[in-house]
Design a protein around this motif. Structure first.
Motif, PDB file in Angstrom:
ATOM      1  N   GLU A  40       0.932  -1.246  -0.179  1.00 19.83           N
ATOM      2  CA  GLU A  40      -0.084   0.121   0.200  1.00 19.83           C
ATOM      3  C   GLU A  40       0.823   0.942   0.295  1.00 19.83           C
ATOM      4  O   GLU A  40       0.501   2.336  -0.097  1.00 19.83           O
ATOM      5  N   THR A  41       2.286   1.033   0.052  1.00 19.25           N
ATOM      6  CA  THR A  41       3.098   2.308  -0.292  1.00 19.25           C
ATOM      7  C   THR A  41       3.290   2.196  -1.361  1.00 19.25           C
ATOM      8  O   THR A  41       3.619   1.533  -2.459  1.00 19.25           O
ATOM      9  N   ASN A  56       5.810   6.920   0.815  1.00 19.83           N
ATOM     10  CA  ASN A  56       4.540   8.045   0.749  1.00 19.83           C
ATOM     11  C   ASN A  56       3.538   6.670   1.010  1.00 19.83           C
ATOM     12  O   ASN A  56       3.420   5.739   0.391  1.00 19.83           O
ATOM     13  N   ALA A  57       2.570   7.148   1.833  1.00 17.80           N
ATOM     14  CA  ALA A  57       1.403   6.645   2.546  1.00 17.80           C
ATOM     15  C   ALA A  57      -0.066   7.215   1.637  1.00 17.80           C
ATOM     16  O   ALA A  57       0.043   8.091   1.671  1.00 17.80           O
ATOM     17  N   ASN A  92       5.316  15.616  -0.299  1.00 10.33           N
ATOM     18  CA  ASN A  92       4.435  14.313  -1.268  1.00 10.33           C
ATOM     19  C   ASN A  92       2.466  15.081  -1.014  1.00 10.33           C
ATOM     20  O   ASN A  92       2.062  14.271  -0.377  1.00 10.33           O
ATOM     21  N   ALA A  93       2.518  16.244  -0.836  1.00  6.37           N
ATOM     22  CA  ALA A  93       1.459  16.961  -0.621  1.00  6.37           C
ATOM     23  C   ALA A  93       0.189  16.206  -1.536  1.00  6.37           C
ATOM     24  O   ALA A  93       0.927  15.866  -2.633  1.00  6.37           O
ATOM     25  N   THR A  94      -0.914  15.619  -1.390  1.00  4.01           N
ATOM     26  CA  THR A  94      -1.464  15.442  -2.396  1.00  4.01           C
ATOM     27  C   THR A  94      -2.410  16.361  -3.353  1.00  4.01           C
ATOM     28  O   THR A  94      -2.659  17.578  -2.130  1.00  4.01           O
ATOM     29  N   ILE A  95      -1.959  16.644  -4.744  1.00  7.55           N
ATOM     30  CA  ILE A  95      -2.690  17.596  -5.581  1.00  7.55           C
ATOM     31  C   ILE A  95      -4.014  17.403  -5.420  1.00  7.55           C
ATOM     32  O   ILE A  95      -4.915  17.738  -6.159  1.00  7.55           O
ATOM     33  N   ALA A  96      -4.479  16.095  -6.029  1.00  9.38           N
ATOM     34  CA  ALA A  96      -5.418  15.575  -6.638  1.00  9.38           C
ATOM     35  C   ALA A  96      -6.224  14.116  -6.309  1.00  9.38           C
ATOM     36  O   ALA A  96      -5.245  12.876  -5.688  1.00  9.38           O
TER      37      ALA A  96
END
Length: 321
Positions: A40-41, A56-57, A92-96
């Motif tokens: 899952e990573t 990244n999780a 690692n910020a989620t964009i979408a």
């Protein structure tokens, strides 16, 4: 041409590693290697020493595909949880987060200009296209059935597994569970034709960066095919693996392809002779992914590199020369 083993990392993930891709270099950092696992990573690795940069999780089931934007700034990971997560490579910020119905997410790839993300739609028998500026779904390309049903044409054989963009971004190819390859005109969202020849799942596709009509396919029938994707013709067939061919990638110079197989080997093929010139046996289980590092820019150091990932949880890195 040859491969030389550089480094392997055992237990790079806690479970099978099913996906790998190179993140292009930016002005601030060199290229990175991206891997996705059934644990899952998603992990990012510095390529020369295969040192872990970050983990990244965010997925709740195994990661089956990873893709990097040509800018090197963002990347995407697709999971059996039916979500695609788009994230900033450096923070690692989620964009979408892109959602599809269960089992509707398999392989994916950004187009050469980075304006569109194509996602193989699994059981929906389609490719979904997402606008990378807005992350809106802009098109669904449905795969029609071949005119001549195959003897094995029972159930949902149109499950779409693999996807590849042509170098000019005008064509999109996808491979299905029944062995057919479909070619689309992207601008018109129009199906053009099927490429025949395989009779088992086509798990991986890649266009040549040098000959834009040339398409390579890897199939469970243990063959690698080379097609003229525009002329609808099978140019050549390469055999040598003892089992399913799970992944194929073409070298940046267009002179060779590498394949990964469930026979646990990585093979290097010379396209001028269409013969395997080398077999690497670093892995102890199925090789799910092979990926050549894109050409470094002018003045950027770095020779040819190939990475492979496997069910044995390891990553191997090779020098390609």
């Amino acid at each position: 041409m040859k491969l030389a083993g550089l480094k392997s990392v055992e237990n790079a993930h806690d479970e099978s590693v099913w996906a790998t891709a190179w993140v292009p270099a930016t002005e601030a950092r060199p290229a990175l290697l991206l891997t996705g696992s059934l644990d899952e990573t998603v992990k990012l690795w510095r390529p020369d020493e295969l040192a872990l940069e970050r983990t990244n999780a965010g997925h709740f089931l195994g990661v089956v595909s990873v893709a990097a934007h040509p800018s090197g700034v963002i990347a995407a990971s697709a999971s059996i949880d039916s979500f695609v997560r788009v994230f900033d490579v450096d923070t690692n910020a989620t964009i979408a987060t892109l959602e599809a119905p269960p089992s509707e997410v398999w392989q994916m790839q950004f187009d050469p200009k980075g304006t569109t993300l194509a996602v193989a739609g699994g059981g929906s028998a389609s490719i979904k296209l997402w606008d990378t500026a807005t992350w809106d779904l802009i098109a669904t390309l449905s795969v029609p059935r071949p005119e001549q049903p195959k003897p094995s044409d029972k159930g949902n054989k149109k499950f779409v597994l693999s996807v590849a963009w042509s170098p000019d971004g005008k064509r999109l190819a996808c491979g299905s569970m029944d062995g057919t390859i479909s070619i689309f005109d992207v601008a018109r969202s129009k199906f053009l034709h099927h490429l025949e020849g395989h009779f088992m799942p086509v798990r991986s596709l890649v266009y040549s960066p040098v000959e834009p009509r040339l398409l390579f396919s890897a199939s469970d029938d243990a063959h690698v095919h080379m097609y003229d994707a525009e002329g609808k013709s099978l140019v050549g067939s390469m055999s040598g693996h003892a089992s399913w061919v799970l992944s194929v990638d073409v070298s940046p110079d267009g002179a060779a392809i590498a394949t990964g197989s469930s026979d646990r080997t990585v093979r290097l093929w010379d396209l001028s002779t269409r013969a395997a010139v080398q077999t690497m046996s670093n892995h102890s289980d199925q090789v799910w992914g092979v990926a050549f590092r894109p050409m470094a820019g002018a003045g950027v150091r770095g020779g040819g590199r190939l990475a492979s990932v496997s069910d044995d949880k390891s990553i191997s890195l090779y020098d390609y020369s």
